[in-house]
Design a protein around this motif. Structure first.
Motif, short mmCIF file in Angstrom:
data_model
loop_
_atom_site.label_atom_id
_atom_site.label_comp_id
_atom_site.label_asym_id
_atom_site.label_seq_id
_atom_site.Cartn_x
_atom_site.Cartn_y
_atom_site.Cartn_z
N ASN A 11 0.82 -1.21 0.00
CA ASN A 11 0.00 0.00 0.00
C ASN A 11 0.85 1.26 0.00
OD1 ASN A 11 -2.72 -1.16 0.25
ND2 ASN A 11 -1.99 -1.90 2.23
N ASP A 13 0.47 4.99 1.53
CA ASP A 13 -0.32 5.74 2.49
C ASP A 13 0.03 7.22 2.42
OD1 ASP A 13 -1.16 3.26 3.25
OD2 ASP A 13 0.07 3.17 5.06
N LYS A 27 -5.29 5.35 2.16
CA LYS A 27 -4.46 4.18 1.89
C LYS A 27 -4.88 3.64 0.54
CE LYS A 27 -3.59 1.37 5.29
NZ LYS A 27 -2.11 1.27 5.42
N GLY A 410 -1.43 -1.10 8.68
CA GLY A 410 -2.76 -1.64 8.39
C GLY A 410 -2.89 -3.11 8.73
N VAL A 433 -1.91 4.35 9.31
CA VAL A 433 -1.10 5.25 8.46
C VAL A 433 0.04 5.87 9.26
CG1 VAL A 433 -2.90 5.76 6.78
CG2 VAL A 433 -2.77 7.12 8.88
#
Length: 535
Positions: A11, A13, A27, A410, A433
């Motif tokens: 991901n 962020d 995200k 996360g 985050v």
């Protein structure tokens, strides 16, 4: 306002911060080219909280561009390694301990030349200028575009590396040159390796920095761009062009700094669970504990500054398998394909995120797709994750004293609020985050790391000199003078050097000043300063 962005393997962020308040957080899946993913999260921030890009004063990015290039052995420039050490050091030439795939990827050329110093600063042999000119001529014929120069004991005396750089630049004015005394620490092979890695990334660094700057400009931002460093401080774009290796551990470092900010704890263990790995590090005084041993990057031993982080291949995208020998989680992951591959998103791969949803630990995707999972498989898989995480935390401890743990990332939805052997577990707000928050609140640093000759009765004055120099360098790098403080002092007597030689390392940090006039006259980028590095 500031924007912090952290690019992970799964991901990307981003957060919008005003002072100490998080105004927006997003995200999004990391894209294959990374940069388009950064543009995407910038747009999502604007959709979540409308703001004028002109009001953003700084954008801080932690990126995986450069470490990915080494891991994948791709996008690397043809690189030559020049070692100044003959007639010594000939037994182990440059690239001798590199994986062959990386040597091929950088089209590595090694040149052994005269020069170097002994540990006491005496000369091994003088530089042969004609020898270096011949080497430069050969590099030009072979298409070398980046050069790494290392000299024996250059942290004690860097003069020969600088002289060699001048000679080669005169012959090959367009090549990038990296000097080992600016990058690594004591230990010839490891320092040389770190310098070669930096050199082969220089072209990519220019492309990435230009691309990031263009992406911001294209979205209407005029804010100054900074990149996160391995030690938790910031560097400007020009520094990133010269020293891309300084970004390698920015992800775990950002998470640890974000964890300190969110939890209010300055000394703790931080467990950052992402989509691919779980990274565990230790915060001392709000900054990551540095690794004291060599660090392997892509199978190559190096010794530049890196945080002490232990990783295990468990994350939200980890593949889950069951069998006669029990349930396994990871170490392989679906990575940024999580939203396509996981069961809860309509895919066909059982992942750790599916286990979390099946157990009721998270509300993401479609829970009905995992409602029929075997309950014992779910329980055993989650128990495996807890055991492995607790084991890694225990390995990072240096004493039996209680050590609170902060869960961020996360993927930390995979973990309960209690861990075996841990007295306190904290899961702060905005934990998902924390890495982007760590980037947004990062400070500016200055460091002195060199060998001092300390006469009797002068220890305090030498330490004060080193502290003052570190503070000046942090201020010159863009720190607000009123916020700079010394955060780390290390003294190591060196018995094999004469004159009560002592390696002294001092680090000072301060809040970033956003005064354009100050930035314009900044002589060195954040965290770059090291005088005669002697570690």
């Amino acid at each position: 306002m500031r924007i912090g962005i952290d690019v992970g393997g799964t991901n990307t962020d981003a957060v919008l911060i005003d002072g100490g308040t998080v105004l927006a957080a997003v995200k999004s899946a990391t894209t294959q080219d990374v940069t388009s993913g950064i543009v995407q999260v910038l747009r999502e921030l604007g959709a979540q909280r409308r703001f004028d890009p002109a009001e953003v004063t700084a954008v801080m990015i932690g990126t995986t561009h450069f470490i990915n290039a080494i891991t994948e052995a791709s996008r690397l420039a043809p690189t030559a390694a020049v070692r100044l050490g003959l007639p010594a050091t000939a037994a182990l030439p440059p690239f001798c301990d590199w994986p062959q795939r990386l040597v091929a990827a950088v089209d590595g050329k090694a040149y052994m030349c005269h020069g170097g110093h002994e540990f006491d600063g005496s000369v091994i042999s003088t530089i042969d200028r004609n020898e270096l000119r011949r080497a430069a001529e050969d590099m030009g014929e072979r298409g070398v575009r980046s050069v790494a120069i290392s000299s024996v004991f250059s942290p004690v005396n860097a003069g020969m590396e600088q002289e060699a750089a001048a000679i080669i630049s005169e012959q090959l004015p367009d090549v990038h040159i990296s000097l080992s005394h600016e990058i690594g620490r004591m230990g010839l092979l490891e320092r040389e390796n770190a310098t070669i890695i930096n050199a082969c990334l220089r072209e990519l660094a220019e492309q990435i920095c230009d691309g990031l700057a263009a992406a911001l400009t294209g979205e209407g931002f005029s804010a100054t761009l900074y990149l996160s460093q391995n030690d938790g401080t910031l560097m400007d774009v020009e520094y990133a062009r010269r020293y891309p290796v300084a970004t390698f551990a920015s992800g775990p470092t950002n998470s640890m700094r974000g964890a300190a900010f969110l939890s209010g704890l300055q000394s703790c263990a931080v467990v950052d669970v992402g989509g691919t790995t779980t990274d565990v590090g230790i915060l001392n005084g709000g900054f990551p504990r540095e690794a004291t041993a060599e660090v392997s990057v892509g199978g190559v031993r190096t010794n530049f500054r890196m945080p002490d982080v232990l990783s295990v291949g468990i994350g939200g995208g980890s593949r889950v398998r069951g069998g006669d020998s029990g349930v396994t989680v990871g170490p392989d992951s679906v990575g940024y394909w999580l939203r396509d591959e996981a069961l809860i998103f309509g895919g066909s791969t059982l992942t750790a995120s599916d286990l979390a949803v099946a157990a009721g630990l998270a509300q993401i995707g479609d829970p009905s797709t995992v409602a029929g999972l075997d309950r014992s498989l779910v329980a055993e898989g989650l128990a495996h994750i807890v055991r492995e995480t607790a084991r890694v935390v225990d390995r990072m401890r240096t004493s039996a004293a209680p050590l609170p743990v902060v869960l961020v990332g996360g993927g930390s939805i995979l973990l309960p609020d209690e861990l075996p052997g841990v007295e306190e577990v904290h899961r702060p707000g905005q934990f998902a985050v924390a890495n982007a928050i760590g980037a947004a609140i990062a400070q500016v640093g200055g460091e002195v790391d060199r060998i001092f000759s300390i006469n009797p009765g002068q220890r305090d004055s030498v330490l004060d000199e080193a502290k003052d120099e570190a503070i000046r360098r942090a201020t010159a790098a863009g720190a607000n003078p009123g916020t700079v403080q010394v955060v780390d002092v290390e003294e190591v007597p060196i018995a094999y050097l004469p004159g009560n030689a002592t390696r002294i390392r001092v680090r000072a940090v301060g809040d970033l000043t956003l005064d354009p006039a100050r930035r314009a006259r900044t002589p060195e980028p954040a965290g770059a300063a090291r005088v005669g590095e002697g570690s």
